[in-house]
Write a protein that holds these residues in place. Structure first.
Motif, PDB file in Angstrom:
ATOM      1  N   GLU A 167       4.548   2.778   0.601  1.00 48.69           N
ATOM      2  CA  GLU A 167       4.091   1.575  -0.081  1.00 48.69           C
ATOM      3  C   GLU A 167       5.003   1.147  -1.227  1.00 48.69           C
ATOM      4  N   LYS A 171       7.606  -4.021   0.710  1.00 49.83           N
ATOM      5  CA  LYS A 171       6.628  -5.056   0.379  1.00 49.83           C
ATOM      6  C   LYS A 171       5.609  -5.203   1.495  1.00 49.83           C
ATOM      7  N   ALA A 174       3.201  -2.368   1.275  1.00 47.34           N
ATOM      8  CA  ALA A 174       2.374  -2.466   0.076  1.00 47.34           C
ATOM      9  C   ALA A 174       1.193  -3.412   0.280  1.00 47.34           C
ATOM     10  N   TRP A 175       1.447  -4.604   0.818  1.00 43.56           N
ATOM     11  CA  TRP A 175       0.322  -5.539   0.934  1.00 43.56           C
ATOM     12  C   TRP A 175      -0.598  -5.192   2.091  1.00 43.56           C
ATOM     13  N   THR A 177      -1.550  -2.315   3.076  1.00 45.92           N
ATOM     14  CA  THR A 177      -2.436  -1.208   2.724  1.00 45.92           C
ATOM     15  C   THR A 177      -3.202  -1.462   1.431  1.00 45.92           C
ATOM     16  N   ASP A 178      -3.157  -2.701   0.953  1.00 41.83           N
ATOM     17  CA  ASP A 178      -3.845  -3.105  -0.267  1.00 41.83           C
ATOM     18  C   ASP A 178      -5.109  -3.882   0.108  1.00 41.83           C
ATOM     19  N   ALA A 180      -7.025  -5.712  -1.496  1.00 44.15           N
ATOM     20  CA  ALA A 180      -7.092  -7.048  -2.088  1.00 44.15           C
ATOM     21  C   ALA A 180      -6.315  -8.077  -1.280  1.00 44.15           C
ATOM     22  N   GLN A 181      -5.324  -7.639  -0.520  1.00 43.76           N
ATOM     23  CA  GLN A 181      -4.515  -8.564   0.275  1.00 43.76           C
ATOM     24  C   GLN A 181      -4.770  -8.460   1.778  1.00 43.76           C
ATOM     25  N   ARG A 221      -3.405   6.876   0.346  1.00 45.24           N
ATOM     26  CA  ARG A 221      -3.448   5.540   0.965  1.00 45.24           C
ATOM     27  C   ARG A 221      -4.864   4.993   0.876  1.00 45.24           C
ATOM     28  N   ARG A 222      -4.987   3.698   0.587  1.00 51.19           N
ATOM     29  CA  ARG A 222      -6.302   3.123   0.309  1.00 51.19           C
ATOM     30  C   ARG A 222      -7.040   2.612   1.542  1.00 51.19           C
TER      31      ARG A 222
END
Length: 376
Positions: A167, A171, A174-175, A177-178, A180-181, A221-222
C-alpha cells in the motif's frame, strides 16, 4: 472523462478503447480530484483549455448547457465517488459509461438504476472481460444448447500483486484497500464482481444463493484480499469462485470453465483468442478467434485475422462500440443491434453490488448460505 489523468492506467485504457473503432472523440475532462492536476492533464491530452475542468460538478453544469456539449461521460475514478458523479451527469441529461463496480453500496446502485429508468439515459458498466470474442462465443454456444443444461461453473481471478504490504508503494494498492475509497470490500468488489458478471453472462443463469469465506492474509490490511465463494444457480447448477490478490507469482489469472450435460467450455484470459470446447466421448476442440464457423457474436467482436492476437484493449473497445451503437440507434429512433445489448448496463452494476453485500453478509455470518434475489 472524469478521472484518469496523469499516470492513471485505467483512464488511458478507457481512452484507447473509446478511440479504437473511431466512434468517440474526447473533447472535455475533469481528469483529477486535484484541480491543478486536472487542468494540466487536460492540456496533456490537447483538450480545448475552456473544456479542461477543475472539477466534475463544474464540467457537468457547463457541458449540459453547451450547444456542442458532450454526448456521454466516462467515469474512471475510485469506487466511492462513482455514485455522486454518475448521479450528477444523469441528472444533467448526459449518458454515462462507468468503470466497475458501479457504486460502493447496493442502495446507491439502485438509486442510479431508478434514475436510468426515469430518464431513459444509458448507464454502461465496463465489465471488460465480456468483450472478448471467445467469451461471447462461449455464451453463444451455451445459448444454442451445445453443452446441454449447465451443471457446474468454476471461475477464478488470481493476482499476486498484493502478496505483501504494497500500500505504501502503490497508489492503486493504497486506494483499493482503503474503505473510504474502495467501499466495504476490496477483493470481492474489485475481482469478484468481474467473475460474478462473467459467470452469469456466459451461462445465461442467475445466481440464487451463495456462501462466502473471505480472508485478509496480509497483516494490517484493512480489507479482505482473498475469497472463496460457493454459488447455486437458478437451474440447480453449482459454482465455485476463487478471487485473490495474494496468489504469489500470478499475474492476471482469470479462468472460466462451464460444464453441462453434454460437455464443457474453458477459457483463460492469458490466451484469450482460444476457447476449449469438449463434448463427452469426442476429441476436445480448440476454437480460435477469427476462424470460420464461429457465432455472429464472436465475429462482431473480432477486428483482425486469426494469428494476429487481440486482447484487453480490444475487449474494452467492444464494450465502447456496443454503447456507441446503442446511443446512435436511440438518436435515430431505431432499435440497436441486439448483440450490442450484450454490453453490461445499470442492471448488471446493481446485481454486482448486491453480490458484494451478500458475500460480506454471508462471511460475517460464518459463511452460511444466503438466498440471492435482489430487487432490480
Amino acid at each position: 472523462m472524469v478521472g484518469g489523468g496523469r499516470g492513471a492506467f485505467i483512464g488511458e485504457a478507457h481512452r484507447i478503447a473509446a478511440r479504437l473503432d473511431d466512434r468517440y472523440e474526447l473533447v472535455a475532462g475533469a481528469l483529477s480530484s486535484d484541480p491543478q492536476r486536472a487542468i494540466e492533464s487536460g492540456r496533456d491530452l490537447r483538450l480545448d483549455p475552456m473544456r479542461c475542468y477543475a472539477d466534475w460538478r463544474g464540467m457537468a453544469n457547463a457541458e449540459a448547457t453547451r450547444k456542442d456539449g458532450i454526448d456521454v461521460v466516462s467515469v474512471v475514478t475510485p469506487n466511492a465517488s462513482h455514485h455522486a458523479i454518475c448521479k450528477t451527469f444523469l441528472e444533467a441529461g448526459i449518458d454515462v459509461i462507468c468503470d466497475k463496480p458501479l457504486t460502493t453500496t447496493f442502495a446507491e446502485a439502485q438509486e442510479l438504476l431508478a434514475m436510468v429508468r426515469r430518464t431513459g439515459r444509458l448507464l454502461g458498466v465496463t465489465y471488460t472481460y465480456t468483450g472478448y470474442p471467445m467469451v461471447r462465443e462461449a455464451r453463444a454456444l451455451i445459448e444454442a444448447g451445445a453443452l446441454g443444461a449447465v451443471r457446474v461453473v468454476q471461475v477464478e481471478f488470481a493476482l499476486g500483486w498484493l502478496s505483501g504490504p504494497s500500500e505504501g508503494d502503490s497508489k492503486q494498492a493504497a486506494w483499493r484497500t482503503d474503505p473510504a475509497q474502495a467501499g466495504a470490500s476490496f477483493i470481492v468488489g474489485d475481482l469478484g464482481t468481474h467473475c460474478f458478471h462473467l459467470s452469469e453472462f456466459v451461462t445465461g443463469r442467475r445466481t440464487a444463493a451463495l456462501a462466502a469465506d473471505l480472508q485478509t492474509m496480509v497483516p494490517g490490511r484493512r480489507l479482505e484480499d482473498n475469497a472463496h465463494i460457493l454459488l447455486r444457480f437458478d437451474n440447480g447448477a453449482r459454482g465455485a469462485m476463487w478471487v485473490s490478490a495474494v496468489a504469489a507469482g500470478e499475474q492476471v489469472g482469470l479462468r472460466l470453465r462451464v460444464y453441462g450435460e453434454k460437455g464443457h467450455i474453458a477459457w483463460e484470459q492469458s490466451d484469450p483468442d482460444k476457447l476449449t470446447f469438449a463434448l463427452q466421448s469426442e476429441a476436445s476442440r480448440t476454437l480460435v478467434r477469427g476462424r470460420s464457423g464461429l457465432s455472429p457474436a464472436a465475429k462482431r467482436a473480432t477486428r483482425i485475422v486469426a494469428g494476429l492476437p487481440e486482447g484487453y484493449f480490444e475487449a474494452f473497445a467492444t464494450l465502447y462500440r456496443d454503447y456507441a451503437d446503442i446511443l446512435v440507434a436511440r438518436q435515430g429512433g431505431e432499435a440497436p443491434d441486439p448483440l450490442a445489448l450484450w454490453a453490461p448496463k445499470a442492471e448488471d452494476g446493481v446485481r454486482g453490488m448486491a453480490f458484494v453485500e451478500a458475500a460480506l453478509a454471508s462471511n460475517a455470518d460464518g459463511g452460511r448460505w444466503r438466498s440471492f434475489q435482489p430487487e432490480i
